[in-house]
Design a protein around this motif. Structure first.
Motif, PDB file in Angstrom:
ATOM      1  N   ILE A  99     -36.950 -12.250   6.895  1.00  0.00           N
ATOM      2  CA  ILE A  99     -35.488 -12.137   6.904  1.00  0.00           C
ATOM      3  C   ILE A  99     -35.066 -10.818   7.540  1.00  0.00           C
ATOM      4  CG2 ILE A  99     -33.469 -11.870   5.398  1.00  0.00           C
ATOM      5  CD1 ILE A  99     -35.019 -13.887   3.468  1.00  0.00           C
ATOM      6  N   ARG A 100     -35.726  -9.758   7.187  1.00  0.00           N
ATOM      7  CA  ARG A 100     -35.400  -8.449   7.778  1.00  0.00           C
ATOM      8  C   ARG A 100     -35.697  -8.424   9.273  1.00  0.00           C
ATOM      9  NH1 ARG A 100     -37.706  -4.865   2.764  1.00  0.00           N
ATOM     10  NH2 ARG A 100     -35.779  -4.906   1.547  1.00  0.00           N
ATOM     11  N   ALA A 101     -36.782  -9.056   9.684  1.00  0.00           N
ATOM     12  CA  ALA A 101     -37.137  -9.076  11.105  1.00  0.00           C
ATOM     13  C   ALA A 101     -36.091  -9.821  11.927  1.00  0.00           C
ATOM     14  CB  ALA A 101     -38.514  -9.719  11.299  1.00  0.00           C
ATOM     15  N   LEU A 102     -35.445 -10.811  11.342  1.00  0.00           N
ATOM     16  CA  LEU A 102     -34.439 -11.587  12.061  1.00  0.00           C
ATOM     17  C   LEU A 102     -33.044 -10.994  11.966  1.00  0.00           C
ATOM     18  CD1 LEU A 102     -35.538 -15.236  11.284  1.00  0.00           C
ATOM     19  CD2 LEU A 102     -35.675 -14.009  13.446  1.00  0.00           C
ATOM     20  N   GLY A 103     -32.852 -10.090  11.042  1.00  0.00           N
ATOM     21  CA  GLY A 103     -31.527  -9.528  10.841  1.00  0.00           C
ATOM     22  C   GLY A 103     -31.551  -8.023  10.863  1.00  0.00           C
ATOM     23  N   ASP A 104     -31.236  -7.450   9.720  1.00  0.00           N
ATOM     24  CA  ASP A 104     -31.139  -6.003   9.559  1.00  0.00           C
ATOM     25  C   ASP A 104     -32.386  -5.516   8.820  1.00  0.00           C
ATOM     26  OD1 ASP A 104     -30.529  -3.402   8.813  1.00  0.00           O
ATOM     27  OD2 ASP A 104     -28.588  -3.908   7.924  1.00  0.00           O
ATOM     28  N   LEU A 105     -33.110  -4.581   9.421  1.00  0.00           N
ATOM     29  CA  LEU A 105     -34.341  -4.078   8.804  1.00  0.00           C
ATOM     30  C   LEU A 105     -34.089  -3.420   7.449  1.00  0.00           C
ATOM     31  CD1 LEU A 105     -36.239  -2.610  11.882  1.00  0.00           C
ATOM     32  CD2 LEU A 105     -36.716  -4.730  10.657  1.00  0.00           C
ATOM     33  N   ASP A 106     -32.860  -2.978   7.212  1.00  0.00           N
ATOM     34  CA  ASP A 106     -32.507  -2.345   5.940  1.00  0.00           C
ATOM     35  C   ASP A 106     -31.828  -3.305   4.969  1.00  0.00           C
ATOM     36  OD1 ASP A 106     -33.534   0.163   6.729  1.00  0.00           O
ATOM     37  OD2 ASP A 106     -31.681   0.577   7.847  1.00  0.00           O
ATOM     38  N   GLU A 107     -31.779  -4.583   5.329  1.00  0.00           N
ATOM     39  CA  GLU A 107     -31.124  -5.600   4.492  1.00  0.00           C
ATOM     40  C   GLU A 107     -31.733  -5.616   3.096  1.00  0.00           C
ATOM     41  OE1 GLU A 107     -28.560  -8.750   3.708  1.00  0.00           O
ATOM     42  OE2 GLU A 107     -28.914  -8.312   5.805  1.00  0.00           O
ATOM     43  N   GLU A 108     -30.873  -5.667   2.089  1.00  0.00           N
ATOM     44  CA  GLU A 108     -31.321  -5.864   0.705  1.00  0.00           C
ATOM     45  C   GLU A 108     -31.694  -7.340   0.589  1.00  0.00           C
ATOM     46  OE1 GLU A 108     -32.343  -5.022  -3.112  1.00  0.00           O
ATOM     47  OE2 GLU A 108     -31.647  -3.559  -1.641  1.00  0.00           O
ATOM     48  N   VAL A 109     -32.947  -7.627   0.246  1.00  0.00           N
ATOM     49  CA  VAL A 109     -33.427  -9.009   0.166  1.00  0.00           C
ATOM     50  C   VAL A 109     -34.041  -9.220  -1.214  1.00  0.00           C
ATOM     51  CG1 VAL A 109     -34.879 -10.785   1.217  1.00  0.00           C
ATOM     52  CG2 VAL A 109     -33.871  -9.005   2.658  1.00  0.00           C
ATOM     53  N   PRO A 110     -33.200  -9.529  -2.204  1.00  0.00           N
ATOM     54  CA  PRO A 110     -33.733  -9.752  -3.539  1.00  0.00           C
ATOM     55  C   PRO A 110     -34.457 -11.090  -3.636  1.00  0.00           C
ATOM     56  CG  PRO A 110     -31.388 -10.187  -3.520  1.00  0.00           C
ATOM     57  CD  PRO A 110     -31.744  -9.661  -2.151  1.00  0.00           C
ATOM     58  N   SER A 111     -35.358 -11.183  -4.583  1.00  0.00           N
ATOM     59  CA  SER A 111     -36.037 -12.452  -4.825  1.00  0.00           C
ATOM     60  C   SER A 111     -35.021 -13.448  -5.383  1.00  0.00           C
ATOM     61  CB  SER A 111     -37.163 -12.259  -5.846  1.00  0.00           C
ATOM     62  OG  SER A 111     -37.662 -13.519  -6.238  1.00  0.00           O
ATOM     63  N   PRO A 112     -35.045 -14.690  -4.905  1.00  0.00           N
ATOM     64  CA  PRO A 112     -34.127 -15.695  -5.444  1.00  0.00           C
ATOM     65  C   PRO A 112     -34.656 -16.387  -6.706  1.00  0.00           C
ATOM     66  CG  PRO A 112     -35.266 -16.594  -3.566  1.00  0.00           C
ATOM     67  CD  PRO A 112     -35.739 -15.163  -3.719  1.00  0.00           C
ATOM     68  N   THR A 113     -35.548 -15.735  -7.426  1.00  0.00           N
ATOM     69  CA  THR A 113     -36.140 -16.353  -8.611  1.00  0.00           C
ATOM     70  C   THR A 113     -35.077 -16.830  -9.599  1.00  0.00           C
ATOM     71  OG1 THR A 113     -38.135 -15.035  -8.396  1.00  0.00           O
ATOM     72  CG2 THR A 113     -37.707 -15.980 -10.551  1.00  0.00           C
TER      73      THR A 113
END
Length: 158
Positions: free
Chosen positions: A52-66
């Motif tokens: 997800i970061r590689a396709l968008g913003d490298l600093d994107e907050e990407v929480p687990s969707p658990t």
């Protein structure tokens, strides 16, 4: 058709996992599904986060969707829907999360894809992440199904 020669890549650390995800990312397009398989703690979410970061913003907050079950991200490649289906009991619950919408115009990253049942698309890329010889190493096995069988060969991954 299933790729008879899956691609297996040793991942000595999380940096190598992120590098693999970054190499795969630019080849994804709307309508694609990446099925992330592996035991708890194997690195499925780390792989998805890096992709997800590689396709968008490298600093994107990407929480687990658990707990949220799905997280969406807008990227130049199109919308990415990151699903974690571990807590679901079956395909009916996936439809309620927007499955038809993502299949129409998004990229789906799905942890625990077996919960999809009959909704599991025939055309997909399976990424199985397993534990390596010690706590830090992993091994990824990429298997293309249908059109992904040929697309995987074109990626020039190690």
């Amino acid at each position: 058709m299933i790729d008879p020669n899956p691609l297996t890549i040793d991942l000595p650390d999380e940096t190598a996992t992120a590098a693999l995800a970054a190499k795969l990312g630019p080849h994804l397009r709307p309508g694609d599904m990446v099925a992330l398989r592996g035991d708890l703690g194997a690195g499925k979410t780390a792989f998805a986060r890096a992709l997800i970061r590689a396709l968008g913003d490298l600093d994107e907050e990407v929480p687990s969707p658990t707990f949220t079950l799905v997280q969406t991200y807008e990227t130049p490649a199109g919308p990415i829907w990151h699903f974690d289906l571990y807590r679901l009991s079956g395909p009916d619950e996936v439809v309620e999360l927007g499955w038809d919408e993502v299949r129409a115009d998004g990229i789906a990253l799905v942890e625990w894809p077996d919960r999809l049942g009959t909704l599991l698309p025939a055309d997909r890329l399976d990424v199985l992440i397993g534990f390596g010889s010690d706590a830090d190493t992993r091994r990824a096995t990429l298997t293309g199904h249908s059109a992904w069988a040929d697309r995987l060969k074109e990626l020039n991954l190690p």
